[in-house]
Design an enzyme around this catalytic site. Structure first.
Site, PDB file in Angstrom:
ATOM      1  N   SER A  44     -13.879  -6.429 -14.336  1.00 21.56           N
ATOM      2  CA  SER A  44     -14.123  -5.350 -13.063  1.00 21.56           C
ATOM      3  C   SER A  44     -15.357  -5.413 -12.768  1.00 21.56           C
ATOM      4  O   SER A  44     -15.917  -5.095 -11.625  1.00 21.56           O
ATOM      5  CB  SER A  44     -13.418  -4.194 -13.124  1.00 21.56           C
ATOM      6  OG  SER A  44     -14.154  -3.189 -14.186  1.00 21.56           O
ATOM      7  N   HIS A  83     -17.842   1.547 -13.929  1.00 21.70           N
ATOM      8  CA  HIS A  83     -17.795   1.324 -12.367  1.00 21.70           C
ATOM      9  C   HIS A  83     -19.132   1.660 -11.788  1.00 21.70           C
ATOM     10  O   HIS A  83     -19.937   2.613 -12.247  1.00 21.70           O
ATOM     11  CB  HIS A  83     -16.403   1.619 -11.671  1.00 21.70           C
ATOM     12  CG  HIS A  83     -15.378   0.732 -11.973  1.00 21.70           C
ATOM     13  ND1 HIS A  83     -14.085   1.040 -11.663  1.00 21.70           N
ATOM     14  CD2 HIS A  83     -15.243  -0.340 -12.671  1.00 21.70           C
ATOM     15  CE1 HIS A  83     -13.327   0.003 -11.829  1.00 21.70           C
ATOM     16  NE2 HIS A  83     -13.959  -0.756 -12.555  1.00 21.70           N
ATOM     17  N   ASP A 110     -11.726   3.293  -6.597  1.00 22.55           N
ATOM     18  CA  ASP A 110     -10.954   3.742  -7.830  1.00 22.55           C
ATOM     19  C   ASP A 110      -9.900   4.792  -7.602  1.00 22.55           C
ATOM     20  O   ASP A 110      -9.452   5.096  -8.501  1.00 22.55           O
ATOM     21  CB  ASP A 110     -12.246   3.981  -8.868  1.00 22.55           C
ATOM     22  CG  ASP A 110     -12.810   2.963  -9.399  1.00 22.55           C
ATOM     23  OD1 ASP A 110     -12.486   1.704  -9.002  1.00 22.55           O
ATOM     24  OD2 ASP A 110     -13.954   3.126 -10.336  1.00 22.55           O
TER      25      ASP A 110
END
EC number: 3.4.21.89
Length: 168
Positions: A44, A83, A110
């Site tokens: 990701s 992230h 998210d």
């Protein structure tokens, strides 16, 4: 079998394990993070970080900025998520920093990953640390061992065999 030799081996093993534990706890205290080193488990964050990269975290910065890469944990999920901070602001009532994150390789933010009815992460409560450095692909060893039951058994067997055959 020499009892004194076996006791020495056992105590050396205990010393090695205690030293590793103390190093980990010391690193946790210095970085202010319960998990100061993590391995990237998904794609990701590509191209910034690849699956298998080892990340070094720091959690002593007062505020995170947009663009910082953070590791956070969500309630009821065991695996921390790596992230980038997409948006940040300070809550006027509590004075706490709130963060919205997104994976570089993901289409959306998210919010679907957060706990129910939560649209921001709380800096103090959810953030494990901010990424300050990394070693590419070295973490594949841990991924391979954790995903392959035969690798786990082989590693344990190798450790046991080396303990039995050591002549020190």
């Amino acid at each position: 079998m020499n009892l004194r030799l076996e006791l020495t081996r056992f105590l050396n093993l205990c010393f090695a394990l205690a030293s590793a534990f103390m190093f980990w706890k010391g690193l946790s205290i210095v970085t202010n993070s319960h998990s100061p080193i993590v391995v990237v488990l998904s794609g990701s964050m590509e191209p910034a970080f690849q699956r298998g990269d080892i990340l070094f975290l720091w959690n002593r910065n007062e505020l995170n900025k947009v663009g910082d890469v953070v590791v956070y944990e969500v309630d009821n999920k065991e695996i921390p998520i790596v992230h980038r901070v997409l948006r940040e602001h300070v809550d006027e009532t509590s004075g706490k920093q709130l963060l919205l994150t997104k994976g570089d390789n993901n289409a959306g933010n998210d919010i679907p990953l957060y706990a129910k009815r939560k649209i921001y992460l709380h800096k103090e409560k959810d953030i494990v640390g901010t990424v300050k450095g990394y070693i590419p692909q070295l973490g594949y060893i841990t991924i391979w061992i954790s995903e392959n039951k035969y690798a786990k058994m082989g590693l344990m067997g190798l450790i046991a065999l080396s303990a039995l055959l050591s002549n020190e």
